[in-house]
Scaffold this active site. Structure first.
Site, PDB file in Angstrom:
ATOM      1  N   TYR A 155     -21.644  99.030 -19.385  1.00 38.98           N
ATOM      2  CA  TYR A 155     -21.199 100.759 -19.342  1.00 38.98           C
ATOM      3  C   TYR A 155     -19.655 100.910 -19.708  1.00 38.98           C
ATOM      4  CZ  TYR A 155     -21.165 105.448 -17.592  1.00 38.98           C
ATOM      5  OH  TYR A 155     -21.083 106.969 -17.444  1.00 38.98           O
ATOM      6  N   LYS A 159     -18.400 102.378 -23.115  1.00 37.99           N
ATOM      7  CA  LYS A 159     -17.598 103.861 -23.010  1.00 37.99           C
ATOM      8  C   LYS A 159     -16.371 103.554 -23.616  1.00 37.99           C
ATOM      9  CE  LYS A 159     -20.418 106.915 -20.777  1.00 37.99           C
ATOM     10  NZ  LYS A 159     -21.199 107.655 -21.804  1.00 37.99           N
TER      11      LYS A 159
END
Ligand code: NAD
Length: 260
Positions: A155, A159
């Site tokens: 993640y 991002k």
């Protein structure tokens, strides 16, 4: 209030959570919004709720990692409304696990939704926006576009990657009237966050209350969650902003968790 009259917007992952809140805000500001989501039934329900409130909305069943599905969805939107002014790559998933236990399949699954998904939406949107002479790309980043937390390697990596994509679109898109910006929320109570609280509690051997207090909100200035309304407001502001003074930027809305 900023308005989006006569604009059409595509938002991925908009059947629930942050995406749906942004879609409702855009519709209230006068935009026609396409709700693209893996969950076709929930996308239809979200579109119906917007129509019920007097707005214009179209549900698109779309897996953002599926090239053909993204192309078909954008083509359907353009056939329906004739143009695409705003595209927000928002669909995302989380996976909580330490790196040394992480499978290649889980790594790829998270990266695919965030990065392949954002690329496919970007390419389809840019082709349309270049042809019509302008538009606005938006990406749902995170405070995790700026800093790392343990247990969230794919993640955090994805991002951070969106920051690079957003900046590249700002550079390439400028000559075609396309702006590109990244929205970086702190923790917002959505299903994505509610699911990870017990996962983190288990992985760290602490209570769910401790996850919220000592991890999620620890570094905020006021121990408050960011709200759906906060993020919808930032997304409206970036979409409606009148010039390329705001392009290639990231806006962090996190109650001071991360200050840039
Ligand atoms: P959510 O789980 O409530 O909603 C995500 C939506 O994306 C769901 O409707 C889901 O069906 C859809 N989706 C998942 N995979 C998809 C795919 N392959 N194709 C199409 N749709 C798909 O999550 P949320 O909290 O609203 O998150 C939305 C975005 O905001 C994500 O990118 C997330 O990383 C980001 N974000 C969330 C928070 C937070 O605290 N909630 C903070 C920072 C960033």
């Amino acid at each position: 209030m900023m308005r989006l009259d006569d604009k059409t917007a595509l938002i991925t992952g908009a059947a629930g959570g942050i995406g749906r809140a942004v879609a409702e805000r855009y519709a209230a500001a006068g935009a026609r919004v396409a709700i693209a989501d893996l969950d076709a039934e929930a996308a239809e329900a979200a579109a119906e709720a917007i129509r019920h409130a007097g707005g214009e909305a179209l549900a698109l069943a779309m897996d953002v990692t599926d090239e053909a599905a993204v192309e078909a969805g954008v083509a359907r939107l353009v056939a329906h409304w004739g143009r695409l002014d705003i595209a927000l790559a928002n669909a995302g998933i989380q996976h909580i696990q330490p790196l040394h236990e992480l499978s290649l399949a889980d790594w790829r699954r998270v990266l695919a939704v965030h990065l392949d998904g954002a690329f496919l939406i970007t390419r389809a949107a840019l082709r349309r926006m270049y042809a019509q002479g302008g538009g606005c790309l938006l990406y749902m980043g995170s405070v995790h576009s700026k800093l790392a937390s343990p247990l969230k390697a794919p993640y955090v990596t994805a991002k951070h990657g969106l920051l690079g994509l957003c900046r590249t679109v700002a550079k390439e898109g400028a000559a075609h009237g396309v702006r590109s910006n990244l929205i970086c929320p702190g923790f917002v109570r959505t299903p994505l966050v509610d699911r990870q609280i017990p996962d983190q509690a288990r992985a760290l051997g602490i209570s769910e209350e401790a996850v919220i207090r000592d991890i999620m909100l620890k570094d905020t200035v006021d121990q408050e969650f960011t709200t759906l309304e906060d993020i919808a407001e930032v997304a409206l502001h970036l979409a409606a902003f009148p010039s390329a003074a705001l392009t290639g930027q990231s806006v962090v809305a996190s109650h001071g968790w991360y200050m840039q």
